[in-house]
Design a protein around this motif. Structure first.
Motif, mmCIF file in Angstrom:
data_model
loop_
_atom_site.group_PDB
_atom_site.id
_atom_site.type_symbol
_atom_site.label_atom_id
_atom_site.label_comp_id
_atom_site.label_asym_id
_atom_site.label_seq_id
_atom_site.Cartn_x
_atom_site.Cartn_y
_atom_site.Cartn_z
ATOM 1 N N HIS A 37 0.838 -1.193 0.000
ATOM 2 C CA HIS A 37 0.000 0.000 0.000
ATOM 3 C C HIS A 37 0.872 1.242 0.000
ATOM 4 O O HIS A 37 1.898 1.289 0.683
ATOM 5 N N PHE A 38 0.459 2.245 -0.747
ATOM 6 C CA PHE A 38 1.176 3.513 -0.821
ATOM 7 C C PHE A 38 0.888 4.333 0.427
ATOM 8 O O PHE A 38 -0.243 4.435 0.879
ATOM 9 N N HIS A 75 -13.829 20.998 -2.139
ATOM 10 C CA HIS A 75 -13.333 19.682 -2.533
ATOM 11 C C HIS A 75 -13.740 18.649 -1.494
ATOM 12 O O HIS A 75 -14.204 18.973 -0.409
ATOM 13 N N MET A 76 -13.572 17.400 -1.875
ATOM 14 C CA MET A 76 -13.741 16.283 -0.951
ATOM 15 C C MET A 76 -12.694 15.243 -1.317
ATOM 16 O O MET A 76 -12.130 15.281 -2.408
ATOM 17 N N MET A 77 -12.428 14.324 -0.403
ATOM 18 C CA MET A 77 -11.403 13.308 -0.635
ATOM 19 C C MET A 77 -11.942 11.948 -0.217
ATOM 20 O O MET A 77 -12.628 11.828 0.796
ATOM 21 N N CYS A 78 -11.620 10.931 -1.045
ATOM 22 C CA CYS A 78 -12.020 9.562 -0.728
ATOM 23 C C CYS A 78 -10.952 8.602 -1.243
ATOM 24 O O CYS A 78 -9.955 9.018 -1.824
ATOM 25 N N ILE A 117 -6.493 3.978 -3.665
ATOM 26 C CA ILE A 117 -5.926 5.167 -4.290
ATOM 27 C C ILE A 117 -6.748 6.376 -3.855
ATOM 28 O O ILE A 117 -7.977 6.374 -3.931
ATOM 29 N N ARG A 118 -6.062 7.400 -3.402
ATOM 30 C CA ARG A 118 -6.700 8.601 -2.870
ATOM 31 C C ARG A 118 -7.195 9.462 -4.031
ATOM 32 O O ARG A 118 -6.423 9.838 -4.917
#
Length: 133
Positions: free
Chosen positions: A65-66, A115-118, A124-125
């Motif tokens: 995993h990164f 913005h939003m992040m998932c 992967i982000r």
């Protein structure tokens, strides 16, 4: 000053742990089109009409995993949306589908950009960005 020798992004290749699930994230949840497959590679190509992603299958049963804070590489992929309503619709769709959402739509600094992040199924982000215009 000389002109750049390049002309933008042609495509982005992402290595996935869950090839089918990652493709499903883009096609079923976001409405992208599957452009083609290469079963011998294996890879699935998806597009929203503006950008092409090549989703590759990791060639190991134990992929690494990164860690965005410790590794050099893709910190996140930012995808533009054309309206505030689209940003919130994406959040709503992902919320009911057991997608790991890092944070809901929020202002960037004083706004109006948001913005939003998932994380897509392979971890992967992904950022969804509305410019506020």
């Amino acid at each position: 000053m000389s002109l750049p020798l390049t002309q933008g992004v042609n495509h982005i290749g992402l290595t996935t742990m869950c090839l089918e699930e990652s493709a499903h994230f883009f096609t079923s949840l976001l409405g992208w089109q599957e452009v083609r497959r290469r079963d011998d590679y294996p890879a699935i190509f998806v597009s929203d009409g503006s950008i092409m992603l090549t989703l590759w299958a990791a060639q190991t049963d134990e992929p690494t995993h990164f860690d965005r804070k410790r590794n050099v590489g893709l910190h996140h992929l930012a995808i533009s949306v054309n309206s505030k309503a689209a940003l919130f619709e994406i959040h709503d769709r992902l919320s009911v589908r057991d997608v790991n959402i890092e944070f809901a739509p929020s202002l960037i600094r004083e706004g109006p950009a948001m913005h939003m992040m998932c994380y897509e199924p392979s971890g992967i982000r992904i950022e969804f960005y509305w410019a506020g215009e």
